[in-house]
Write an enzyme that holds these catalytic residues in place. Structure first.
Site, PDB file in Angstrom:
ATOM      1  CE  LYS A  80      -1.324  -7.069   5.735  1.00  0.00           C
ATOM      2  NZ  LYS A  80      -0.797  -5.959   4.899  1.00  0.00           N
ATOM      3  CB  THR A  99      -0.940  -0.004   1.215  1.00  0.00           C
ATOM      4  OG1 THR A  99      -1.655  -1.235   1.250  1.00  0.00           O
ATOM      5  CG2 THR A  99      -1.934   1.133   1.153  1.00  0.00           C
ATOM      6  CB  VAL A 137      -2.030  -5.265   9.007  1.00  0.00           C
ATOM      7  CG1 VAL A 137      -1.226  -4.228   8.227  1.00  0.00           C
ATOM      8  CG2 VAL A 137      -1.227  -5.781  10.195  1.00  0.00           C
ATOM      9  CE1 TYR A 195       0.193  -9.457   3.697  1.00  0.00           C
ATOM     10  CE2 TYR A 195       1.793  -7.976   2.695  1.00  0.00           C
ATOM     11  CZ  TYR A 195       0.499  -8.432   2.816  1.00  0.00           C
ATOM     12  OH  TYR A 195      -0.487  -7.862   2.055  1.00  0.00           O
TER      13      TYR A 195
END
Length: 300
Positions: free
Chosen positions: A169, A53, A209, A141
């Site tokens: 995550k 992002t 998250v 992640y």
């Protein structure tokens, strides 16, 4: 900000923050500082910088470190700052981890190496090398839709033995697997997909998250608190109220663009500029996002 704990090492609500840029594509560090403070004042326990992002694939190592340094300085310890250390080149990921630590990050987000699709042993070796790069705690992640591979259960169990790997995550869209792995690994689990927050909380996740947290962070924090307090109906009610915003940001398939556009339209960053290969939103998409924001939030 709640004090970190082994059960919730990075707090409950984190947002993967966009990287504000000027119209000519330069990092806008002043805007990043203001946005970070704004998010923390809205109840965020932490921010994740230099992730997807945050357009990490298009920012240099120096820019990544500068962003971390600026946000850490602006927050002054009021929230945790995690820095992405993602690469399909292990040496590069290790270097980014060290640069993040030098810039003052409180932790790392380490994504599985993408594109080259190494073996599970290779993935474990890569992520272990990142964790070994310094003293920072690490959130793994797992996002197979972007990386082309998924961490299997054995890999997660092995990685959980590392003293600095403390959390995951999870963007696998598989809460059933998370239910088993939370118990088997002892890692703190964070939902990595806003739309699946309630199912992940129901199987033991401790937080999220988020991308939609740019706009509805307070409500997401409330959802987590209600779920913890044993009030699932109230949690569902609050979550239902923010679904239009989640759909707006996440449903497009380009959360970075939509997040920046929404933040610019609501006056929280100066503009929605992005770097190629990301193109700016056209007139039709801008109008659609403006209409959706008006319907969901009464703004802009």
């Amino acid at each position: 900000m709640p004090a970190p704990s082994p059960e919730r090492p990075f707090g409950a609500l984190l947002t993967a923050m966009v990287t504000p840029m000027t119209d000519d594509g330069a990092l806008d560090l002043d805007a990043a500082e203001r946005l970070a403070v704004d998010l923390v004042e809205a109840g965020h326990d932490g921010l994740v910088l230099n992730g997807t992002t945050g357009e990490a694939p298009t920012t240099s190592d120096r820019e990544k470190a500068d962003l971390v340094r600026a946000v850490v300085r602006a927050l002054g310890g009021r929230a945790l700052v995690l820095a992405g250390a993602g690469s399909n080149d292990t040496r590069h990921a290790v270097a980014m981890a060290r640069h993040a630590a030098e810039a003052g990050a409180d932790g790392l987000l380490a994504v599985t190496p993408y594109y080259s699709r190494p073996s599970q042993d290779g993935v474990v070796a890569h992520l272990t090398a990142v964790a070994d790069a310094g003293d920072l705690p690490v959130m793994l992640y797992d996002v197979p839709a972007r990386t082309g591979l998924r961490l299997n259960a054995d890999s997660l169990r092995r990685l959980a033995e590392h003293p600095r790997i403390t959390a995951v995550k999870d963007a696998t869209e598989d809460p059933a697997a998370a239910f088993r792995l939370i118990h088997e690994t002892g890692l703190a689990w964070y939902c990595g997909d806003d739309g699946l927050l309630l199912p992940f909380l129901s199987v033991g996740a401790v937080g999220v998250v988020s991308m939609a947290g740019h706009l509805v962070g307070e409500q997401l924090a409330h959802v987590i608190a209600l779920a913890e307090a044993g009030e699932p109906e109230k949690a569902r009610e609050v979550f239902r109220s923010v679904l239009p915003v989640i759909d707006l940001i996440v449903g497009s398939g380009n959360g970075a663009l939509r997040s920046k556009l929404a933040l610019a339209l609501t006056g929280r960053i100066p503009g929605p500029a992005m770097r190629l290969p990301q193109l700016p939103a056209g007139e039709d998409e801008t109008a659609a996002v403006r209409a959706a924001l008006t319907a969901a939030l009464g703004a802009p």
